[in-house]
Structure formats: C-alpha cells, structure tokens
Design a protein around this motif. Sequence first.
Motif, PDB file in Angstrom:
ATOM      1  N   PHE A  72      20.639  27.965  53.234  1.00  0.00           N
ATOM      2  CA  PHE A  72      21.314  28.438  52.025  1.00  0.00           C
ATOM      3  C   PHE A  72      22.601  29.152  52.447  1.00  0.00           C
ATOM      4  O   PHE A  72      22.555  30.146  53.189  1.00  0.00           O
ATOM      5  N   GLU A  73      23.741  28.660  51.985  1.00  0.00           N
ATOM      6  CA  GLU A  73      25.032  29.232  52.357  1.00  0.00           C
ATOM      7  C   GLU A  73      25.858  29.481  51.094  1.00  0.00           C
ATOM      8  O   GLU A  73      26.082  28.567  50.303  1.00  0.00           O
ATOM      9  N   SER A  74      26.307  30.715  50.915  1.00  0.00           N
ATOM     10  CA  SER A  74      27.060  31.068  49.711  1.00  0.00           C
ATOM     11  C   SER A  74      28.481  30.502  49.714  1.00  0.00           C
ATOM     12  O   SER A  74      29.084  30.333  48.659  1.00  0.00           O
ATOM     13  N   LYS A  75      29.012  30.222  50.914  1.00  0.00           N
ATOM     14  CA  LYS A  75      30.369  29.681  51.012  1.00  0.00           C
ATOM     15  C   LYS A  75      30.334  28.147  50.983  1.00  0.00           C
ATOM     16  O   LYS A  75      29.274  27.550  50.781  1.00  0.00           O
ATOM     17  N   LYS A  76      31.491  27.536  51.207  1.00  0.00           N
ATOM     18  CA  LYS A  76      31.580  26.079  51.099  1.00  0.00           C
ATOM     19  C   LYS A  76      31.635  25.377  52.447  1.00  0.00           C
ATOM     20  O   LYS A  76      31.866  24.178  52.519  1.00  0.00           O
ATOM     21  N   ASP A  77      31.427  26.128  53.534  1.00  0.00           N
ATOM     22  CA  ASP A  77      31.460  25.517  54.862  1.00  0.00           C
ATOM     23  C   ASP A  77      30.667  26.390  55.822  1.00  0.00           C
ATOM     24  O   ASP A  77      30.324  27.537  55.512  1.00  0.00           O
ATOM     25  N   VAL A  78      30.376  25.848  57.000  1.00  0.00           N
ATOM     26  CA  VAL A  78      29.650  26.603  58.011  1.00  0.00           C
ATOM     27  C   VAL A  78      30.619  27.475  58.809  1.00  0.00           C
ATOM     28  O   VAL A  78      31.838  27.318  58.720  1.00  0.00           O
ATOM     29  N   GLY A  79      30.062  28.389  59.581  1.00  0.00           N
ATOM     30  CA  GLY A  79      30.902  29.205  60.463  1.00  0.00           C
ATOM     31  C   GLY A  79      30.786  30.689  60.266  1.00  0.00           C
ATOM     32  O   GLY A  79      31.148  31.474  61.136  1.00  0.00           O
ATOM     33  N   GLY A  80      30.318  31.132  59.091  1.00  0.00           N
ATOM     34  CA  GLY A  80      30.164  32.557  58.850  1.00  0.00           C
ATOM     35  C   GLY A  80      31.481  33.305  58.972  1.00  0.00           C
ATOM     36  O   GLY A  80      32.536  32.832  58.536  1.00  0.00           O
ATOM     37  N   ILE A  81      31.436  34.466  59.595  1.00  0.00           N
ATOM     38  CA  ILE A  81      32.626  35.310  59.725  1.00  0.00           C
ATOM     39  C   ILE A  81      33.715  34.629  60.542  1.00  0.00           C
ATOM     40  O   ILE A  81      34.904  34.870  60.334  1.00  0.00           O
ATOM     41  N   TRP A  82      33.328  33.733  61.466  1.00  0.00           N
ATOM     42  CA  TRP A  82      34.328  33.058  62.303  1.00  0.00           C
ATOM     43  C   TRP A  82      35.228  32.134  61.483  1.00  0.00           C
ATOM     44  O   TRP A  82      36.317  31.783  61.919  1.00  0.00           O
ATOM     45  N   ALA A  83      34.780  31.749  60.301  1.00  0.00           N
ATOM     46  CA  ALA A  83      35.620  30.905  59.432  1.00  0.00           C
ATOM     47  C   ALA A  83      36.649  31.727  58.665  1.00  0.00           C
ATOM     48  O   ALA A  83      37.583  31.176  58.086  1.00  0.00           O
ATOM     49  N   ARG A 134      22.640  23.742  51.772  1.00  0.00           N
ATOM     50  CA  ARG A 134      23.044  23.861  50.364  1.00  0.00           C
ATOM     51  C   ARG A 134      24.197  24.863  50.285  1.00  0.00           C
ATOM     52  O   ARG A 134      23.988  26.083  50.314  1.00  0.00           O
ATOM     53  N   PHE A 135      25.397  24.307  50.201  1.00  0.00           N
ATOM     54  CA  PHE A 135      26.591  25.146  50.129  1.00  0.00           C
ATOM     55  C   PHE A 135      26.765  25.726  48.724  1.00  0.00           C
ATOM     56  O   PHE A 135      26.200  25.223  47.748  1.00  0.00           O
ATOM     57  N   ALA A 136      27.578  26.775  48.660  1.00  0.00           N
ATOM     58  CA  ALA A 136      27.867  27.454  47.390  1.00  0.00           C
ATOM     59  C   ALA A 136      26.585  27.848  46.666  1.00  0.00           C
ATOM     60  O   ALA A 136      26.504  27.796  45.426  1.00  0.00           O
ATOM     61  N   THR A 137      25.587  28.228  47.445  1.00  0.00           N
ATOM     62  CA  THR A 137      24.295  28.621  46.883  1.00  0.00           C
ATOM     63  C   THR A 137      23.979  30.045  47.312  1.00  0.00           C
ATOM     64  O   THR A 137      23.619  30.299  48.470  1.00  0.00           O
ATOM     65  N   LYS A 138      24.125  30.962  46.396  1.00  0.00           N
ATOM     66  CA  LYS A 138      23.853  32.363  46.691  1.00  0.00           C
ATOM     67  C   LYS A 138      22.376  32.661  46.496  1.00  0.00           C
ATOM     68  O   LYS A 138      21.786  32.274  45.487  1.00  0.00           O
ATOM     69  N   VAL A 139      21.789  33.317  47.468  1.00  0.00           N
ATOM     70  CA  VAL A 139      20.395  33.738  47.344  1.00  0.00           C
ATOM     71  C   VAL A 139      20.379  35.076  46.615  1.00  0.00           C
ATOM     72  O   VAL A 139      20.898  36.082  47.120  1.00  0.00           O
ATOM     73  N   ALA A 140      19.800  35.063  45.420  1.00  0.00           N
ATOM     74  CA  ALA A 140      19.749  36.278  44.606  1.00  0.00           C
ATOM     75  C   ALA A 140      18.373  36.925  44.621  1.00  0.00           C
ATOM     76  O   ALA A 140      18.239  38.118  44.334  1.00  0.00           O
TER      77      ALA A 140
END
Length: 537
Positions: A72-83, A134-140
């Motif tokens: 589950f990734e809230s952003k639209k790509d991988v990489g975390g802070i490095w992006a 699953r991009f753009a998916t925020k875990v609430a």
Amino acid sequence: MHQSIRPFTNWFVNLLLGLYIIGQRVVVWLFAPKVPHNRPLKNGKIAVIGAGISGIAAASHCVAHGWDVVIFESKKDVGGIWADVNSTSGLQIHSTLYRFFPDLVWKNGYPHQAEILDNVKRIWKKYRLQNKTRFATKVAKLERKNKENDDDISPSRWYINDDESEHFDAVIVAIGTCGKPQFAKVEGLDNFKGKVAHSSELDNLDVKGKRVVVIGGGASAVEAVETAIKKGSATCDLLTRSDKWIIPRNFFFEAVLSMFPGREILLSKLPEFYLRTFFYRELKDLSPRFGVHTSTPVVNSEFLDLLRSGKATQRRGEVVKMTPNGILFEQRDSSDEIIFNKIGKAAPKVVEERAKSSGGNGNKEIQADVVIMATGFERPIEVQEFVPERYVEAPFSPPNIYMQVFSVKDSSLMFLNCTFKNAVATAGHVHLGIYTRILLTFLGDPSTSPYPELMQVWVRFINLWKTSDPKSVTALTFITYFELMLWFGMFFLFNPWRFRYILFVLFGWESTLLQKKAEKREEILEKMKKNEQKKTK
C-alpha cells in the motif's frame, strides 16, 4: 594533487572500484533470494505499508520465500523519501554499509539519489511486485480481528481500511523516518523580502551571487550549505541552535564507530579525542560537549574545510526573528572567531574580517537574499493515525518495543525502519532482510513467536542494561549497529528452537523445514492450544 601522480592515483582508484564491484557480485550470488518465477505464494499473505527502500526490500524477501504481499503506497511511485529529496542528496555513509537488499551492485562509494532510486525500482520489477502494489492508496485504518486477547495464540487476521474481503497474516509498517517537510515557526517570516525554501527544494533554487542563510544543524543543513556554495552564492551562513557531531566520510571510521555498544562508554572518549584533535583541529570548540555515542552524527568530510576557508560561516545561537532584509540572530559564537582566536593572522583574510565585524555574542542581523529551512521532516510514526493506540501505547510505544520493530502486543505487527530516532548505524542495511525473515519465521513456525509478556520483559531488560534505571523508557532512542547484532544473537539464545532457522534468518538461505512448517501451520497452532489448555488445568 601534483600532475605527475594523478595517472597513478586514478588507476589505483579504478582498481579499488573494480574490486568493490566484483565483491558485490559475489555477495549477490551468495545471498540474493531467488526470483519467484512460477513459485506458488501459498504460505500466507502480508500487508506492506510503504514502498520506500524498506517496504520494497521486505516485500521482495517475502515473495522470494513463498509469502504473498500487497504493498500500500500513498504516492504514485516507489522510492519513499528518496523520490522527494534533491538530486544532489546522497548517502551519508559508505554504500558498503547500505545494502538494503542483497541484489545490489553500487557503482559509487557514496551514491546519489538517481542511483539509489534506480536500484529500488529495479528490485521492485525484478521480484514482480508491480501487480502487488496499490499506488495512491492511503491506509486510514488497521484492525485485528478474530482474537479475544493478546495471549490468544490463534493466527492474527489483519484488515485494512475496513475491507473484510481481504485479510492479512501480518502487517509490515514501512513508512520511513522522514515525512512532510517541516518549517520553523519564525516571527516576522512574512516580512522577509527574499526567498524562503526548504532544504528538500534545492534543485531549482537560484542562489548565484546571493546571500544565503541556512537554518538548521543536521545533515540536510550541511548539504544545503554545500549546494549553495557550489551554485555560486555570494555568502553562506549556517545558523544552529544545537550541536551535532560531524565525522569524516571514511568507511573504516564509520564501521569502527558503529561497533560500540548503544551507549556512551569510557572507550567512546577515543574517537571523540581523534575527532577533536585531527578532524576538527582549530575548530574543536565547535565540537559538541556531549558524547559521540548519544546522537546521530553528520557524515561529511568537506564542511569543516568550507568554514576554514571562509566560504561558509557557522553561527551558534537562537533565531530571534526575521527582518525585511535578513534574520535577527542572538549569537553565542561563530566559526570565524573560533578560527581567528586559535590561529590568528594565519587565518584567511575573509575569516579575520568577519571575526572582527560579526563575531562575539549578542544580537546580530544576518543579511540574506535567500533563507533555506533545513529544519527536518515530520516523523511519520508520530503522526500516523491508522495503527490502533493499544498497539503503540506507552510505555511500549516506538521505539520502545520488541527489538525496536515488533509491537509487544502482537509480533505479527512489525514497524520496519520507521521507529529509530538516533543511531550510529545505517538505516538501509542487512537488518531489513533479517527482521523480515524473523517475521516470516514467526509466521511459518508459531512455536518461535514470543508471547507478549516476554517481549515486554525484553524491552525492560534492554532499558535496564543501558541506563541502570528499571523505570527507563528511553534506552532505545539511540542504538549502534553493534547493539543491533547483539539483539539478533539474543533472539536465538532466548529460544533455542530458533537455531533451526539461523541460516535462513541471518543469511536468507532457504529453509526447507520452515517451508514444511508453514504448510502445517494450522496443525502446529492446534497442538500449541492443547498444550496451553493442559497447563491451565
């Protein structure tokens, strides 16, 4: 460097780099887990929250050993802070100590953003995680069901965002240690006529010929100073309130420093003496008064030379307010006056002039055209709201949890690489794989999983050992890599049954026994329940 020895030096450096690459390829051959081409992922299903280096590394280990995952990734790509950081941002420590996954071949000793991101994306694709992300998916919301209490040894069933059509056997929270940029709240900010930017926004920032002031004292502040000077700033002042140790970019020194126990001891005086005498030298009065094994140091070999040459000035004190033309600063001292007081006329002319004109203590107005806020980032673990409070409630709240990653209420909930605060260690190294394989061991063979009471005892023991205070809850706010290795040793000693999986946990080599146990997990749990019932009769 003299021209006559440059060819020899270049040849030697290229030779070392070639040997380094060959050595890394050997490591890949020995330890990289197999890609799950046609392997059925039938051992269970794990939710991974976050697609940075920790999340991608953990997910790759899981699928390589037969566990299915959903990332589950809230952003639209991988990489975390490095992006999100600057293209000039790179590793603080040597890449030898940043092997976040076995299948890595670094081309540089201190790689920058592009090389790091390329490797994250390559691993993500190689281990076929695209369709599992699953991009753009925020875990609430995260919720555990099917257990009456924490002592119930039934397998946990975790649900995300109230979706009861899909459950997970475990959850890996890999949300990192750096979230949204933080800006300092400074009086008069709106009155400043110049440009204000965060230290993560330097790529397109124009500072050529301008007076730059950087607020902050950590690694991002030092990077901002270096970047401003490289871009041709007219002047560059670094305003710091608290001190940070600065250590050289040297693999051997970094490794030795991390091989101390996770606290200040008498032997810590040796690296501190070395740093003050041979690294800080005439700037030793800038070195912190606290020990090097109490907080995260800044790793940089050039910054002190920038101060010595007068290309930059560090000022210690408190920001009072911003003015239309700069910053009013209550100064305690400055690097210029420290240098001039130590070596006098041997100091560069610009250092001498600034020492006389703007040295000393008291309020100083530092003129600025551009102000860079190197004031850090939010800590995601402290602002997240999806983990139920009961799993992170005091006194067992991160990082004061089992092995600094497992909730003491349920070992199937792991906070990977997002809990630590200070360390002489590396955030992205082999421990990511070891921790993930420990989780897989807990899942595959439930007899190896610790009870909540034992996890709490472990936390209290570590606090008592490091602080001699039985009520302490602060010992895990600072660790070293050596301490981390001790924890892994304790992991096996506290439960001898775990020795059966030592090669799997430490080296990632496939365990046929664990795979068989995973297939019979329900039977093992049923036997464990019967044994527990006999004990209570």
